[in-house]
Design a protein around this motif. Structure first.
Motif, PDB file in Angstrom:
ATOM      1  N   ASP A 434       0.833  -1.201   0.000  1.00  0.00           N
ATOM      2  CA  ASP A 434       0.000   0.000   0.000  1.00  0.00           C
ATOM      3  C   ASP A 434       0.871   1.255   0.000  1.00  0.00           C
ATOM      4  O   ASP A 434       2.109   1.172  -0.058  1.00  0.00           O
ATOM      5  CB  ASP A 434      -0.986  -0.012   1.174  1.00  0.00           C
ATOM      6  CG  ASP A 434      -0.293   0.027   2.540  1.00  0.00           C
ATOM      7  OD1 ASP A 434       0.878   0.461   2.627  1.00  0.00           O
ATOM      8  OD2 ASP A 434      -0.938  -0.376   3.532  1.00  0.00           O
ATOM      9  N   SER A 435       0.244   2.412   0.079  1.00  0.00           N
ATOM     10  CA  SER A 435       0.971   3.674  -0.035  1.00  0.00           C
ATOM     11  C   SER A 435       1.987   3.879   1.084  1.00  0.00           C
ATOM     12  O   SER A 435       2.986   4.581   0.916  1.00  0.00           O
ATOM     13  CB  SER A 435      -0.015   4.849  -0.044  1.00  0.00           C
ATOM     14  OG  SER A 435      -0.809   4.845   1.133  1.00  0.00           O
ATOM     15  N   SER A 436       1.748   3.239   2.239  1.00  0.00           N
ATOM     16  CA  SER A 436       2.689   3.365   3.358  1.00  0.00           C
ATOM     17  C   SER A 436       3.740   2.267   3.362  1.00  0.00           C
ATOM     18  O   SER A 436       4.602   2.224   4.248  1.00  0.00           O
ATOM     19  CB  SER A 436       1.921   3.339   4.686  1.00  0.00           C
ATOM     20  OG  SER A 436       1.279   2.092   4.876  1.00  0.00           O
ATOM     21  N   ARG A 438       3.087  -1.113   3.452  1.00  0.00           N
ATOM     22  CA  ARG A 438       2.675  -2.358   4.099  1.00  0.00           C
ATOM     23  C   ARG A 438       2.258  -3.385   3.049  1.00  0.00           C
ATOM     24  O   ARG A 438       1.490  -3.066   2.128  1.00  0.00           O
ATOM     25  CB  ARG A 438       1.524  -2.120   5.073  1.00  0.00           C
ATOM     26  CG  ARG A 438       1.914  -1.364   6.338  1.00  0.00           C
ATOM     27  CD  ARG A 438       0.775  -1.384   7.341  1.00  0.00           C
ATOM     28  NE  ARG A 438      -0.395  -0.702   6.815  1.00  0.00           N
ATOM     29  CZ  ARG A 438      -0.656   0.588   7.002  1.00  0.00           C
ATOM     30  NH1 ARG A 438       0.179   1.346   7.709  1.00  0.00           N
ATOM     31  NH2 ARG A 438      -1.755   1.128   6.489  1.00  0.00           N
TER      32      ARG A 438
END
Length: 552
Positions: A434-436, A438
């Protein structure tokens, strides 16, 4: 990479679909007509292979056919010529000096399949910390071949060069960088945004001139292979089979997974000339999955192309082997008995959609897996059985190694595959994190133990098996090699002999006909041979611990 090799049954086709990533492009169906019957509309470049000592006659043949010689490689006996279409090719093929003619275009793909899109269960039960690197507990493959024990005894020497002929290597990955030799690495590929039909191939170019730097991998396949061979012991992620050797990126594959014939030739000759000790070739040269020199269902032009692939690659492999390069290849993921092939419905595979169905026999070969002088490796799952997708054959299988098998047990689990490094940007592009940062599934693992986070992915394939054998070969060269070009050197015939002697023999299953069951389908593979050499496991499963400790 993008698709499984030919010979798929309904069972293995279902398995392949479960194993491919969302980014895996599919083939195009051609409505009506004869696949592969297109005629070049403008002059193109061709690799023209000539018989021994016939260089002058070949150049004259090119001129008579209306073409122009624009380059040559006397080491491998071919000309690079410009000419116009089918008439030029067939005209050359009629000359006795010519033994093969191939367009200089993308004609192959790597042979591993991704496990990224499968509906894998949560892997929380596999997060218990163990000894060694942070993710060592997930490396059942290293425990199977004793590499975890061999690390302390024989991690491999920095004087041993391992060439990765693949889609590139992410030389900046934290778990590859310490062993990556950027100075010796080369990229023999120019990205090609679209194929010959105008369909997307590699996509937009990431670098100026569409030439990626030598420490880049926009696919991830080559990075995974390199990591399995020689990820260092550095407190980050995993450790490879031979964590002390040097890795050299010798890129021959497109971002899309296709390979040009000429870059494959260039990669092998370059490896030979700089003193590389062992190369890993986890791909097959194509558009012909099975290369037949005289299949009646092929046009003369198609026959000449296959003859060029067979001849050209054999010359390059011979050149490399004579200069001390041990040649190791993935066997293939078609679930096929290569000693008794019957149908090839995957060729010609480039451009996509040109495929046709043709009857074949054992005179047709997969290149380089069935080329002379190559050590070809089948894949096993964590139970030690031959992986459901792995090709096999009494004449073709030399060794076996862990390649992963998500179906080797009850249900489907990502953790039965092989965990190794993957570039972060590849995961982002494929929507796997994901964007972070993860991970979105159990097939991707993140390690943030030290400094910036690094990423790893579970993949299946004989592409994952071959680098285990390559790592063991690197250990043997480190132990028994003598000073030579580039560092240490050991004759490939000796390396092969030591690999076979240090392997753990594994007999055929009883009964010999092994029935694979999954998704309501069944497939039967028959194992031929005895305990010391058979079609499933060859001379046995590679053993890093024995390689690190035994006395020949």
């Amino acid at each position: 990479m993008r698709r499984v090799a030919s010979g798929l049954t309904a069972l293995t086709a279902v398995v392949a679909l479960a194993a491919c990533s969302p980014a895996t492009p599919g083939g195009r169906a051609i409505p009506g007509g004869t696949p592969g019957a297109k005629t070049a509309a403008h002059p193109g470049e061709y690799l023209v292979f000539y018989a021994g000592g016939k260089q002058r006659q070949a150049m004259e043949a090119v001129q008579r056919a209306g073409g122009t010689t624009v380059g040559q490689d006397a080491r491998l006996g071919y000309l690079l010529a410009k000419g116009g279409g089918d008439a030029f090719v067939t005209g050359l093929g009629a000359d006795q000096a010519i033994v093969g003619v191939s367009p200089d275009r993308a004609i192959g793909m790597a042979t591993a399949e991704r496990t990224g899109s499968a509906a894998f269960p949560d892997a929380s039960s596999f997060t218990k910390k163990g000894a060694g690197e942070p993710l060592a507990n997930r490396q059942w493959d290293m425990r199977m071949i004793g590499a975890d024990r061999a690390h302390a005894k024989a991690p491999g020497s920095k004087q041993v060069l391992v060439g990765i002929i693949d889609t590139g290597v992410d030389g900046k990955h934290p778990d590859i960088a310490p062993n990556f030799d950027r100075g010796l690495s080369r990229n023999f590929v120019t990205d090609k945004p679209k194929d010959d039909d105008g369909e997307t191939l590699d996509g937009p170019c990431e670098a100026s001139g569409c030439k990626d730097p030598v420490d880049a991998d926009d696919d991830g396949h080559g990075t995974h292979v390199a990591s399995t061979i020689a990820s260092p012991i550095n407190g980050i992620g995993i450790a490879g089979v031979a964590p002390g050797v040097r890795l050299v990126n010798i890129r021959a594959g497109q971002d899309s997974g296709f390979f040009f014939l000429k870059p494959s030739l260039d990669a092998l000759t370059y490896a030979a000339d700089i003193g590389v000790d062992v190369v890993n070739m986890s791909y097959y040269v194509d558009p012909w999955l099975f290369n037949c020199s005289a299949n009646k269902s092929d046009t003369r032009k198609q026959q000449l192309e296959q003859q060029a692939i067979i001849t050209g690659m054999q010359r390059a492999l011979d050149y490399a082997r004579k200069k001390g390069v041990t040649l190791i290849s993935a066997l293939g993921n078609g679930s096929t008995d290569l000693g008794h092939p019957k149908v090839d419905d995957k060729s010609p595979g480039y451009p996509r959609g040109d495929e046709k169905v043709r009857r074949i026999d054992n005179s047709c070969i997969n290149v380089p897996a069935e080329s002379g002088g190559v050590i070809s490796v089948s894949a096993v799952g964590p139970s030690g059985r031959k992986a459901i997708y792995s090709d096999y054959g009494l004449e073709q299988t030399d060794l076996a190694a862990p390649g992963g098998d998500v179906l080797d047990g009850k249900g489907s689990k990502a953790t039965r595959s092989i965990l190794a490094a993957v570039p972060e940007h590849v995961l982002r592009a494929g929507g796997r994190i994901d964007s972070s940062g993860r991970p979105k599934g159990a097939d991707v693992v993140r390690d943030c133990t030290r400094g910036p986070c690094s990423y790893y992915q579970y993949l299946d394939g004989t592409s994952m098996a071959a680098p285990h054998a390559t790592g063991v070969a690197a250990i043997l060269i480190s132990r028994f090699g003598k000073p030579g070009a580039g560092g240490l050197a050991l004759d490939p015939a000796t390396v092969q002999d030591l690999l076979y002697k240090s392997a753990t023999h594994k007999a055929c299953p009883s009964p010999r006909q092994y029935v694979y069951k999954a998704y309501g389908e069944t497939d039967t593979h028959t194992c031929e041979g005895g305990p010391s050499r058979n079609g499933f496991y060859g001379h046995g499963i590679v053993d890093a611990w024995k390689a690190a400790t035994f006395t020949p």
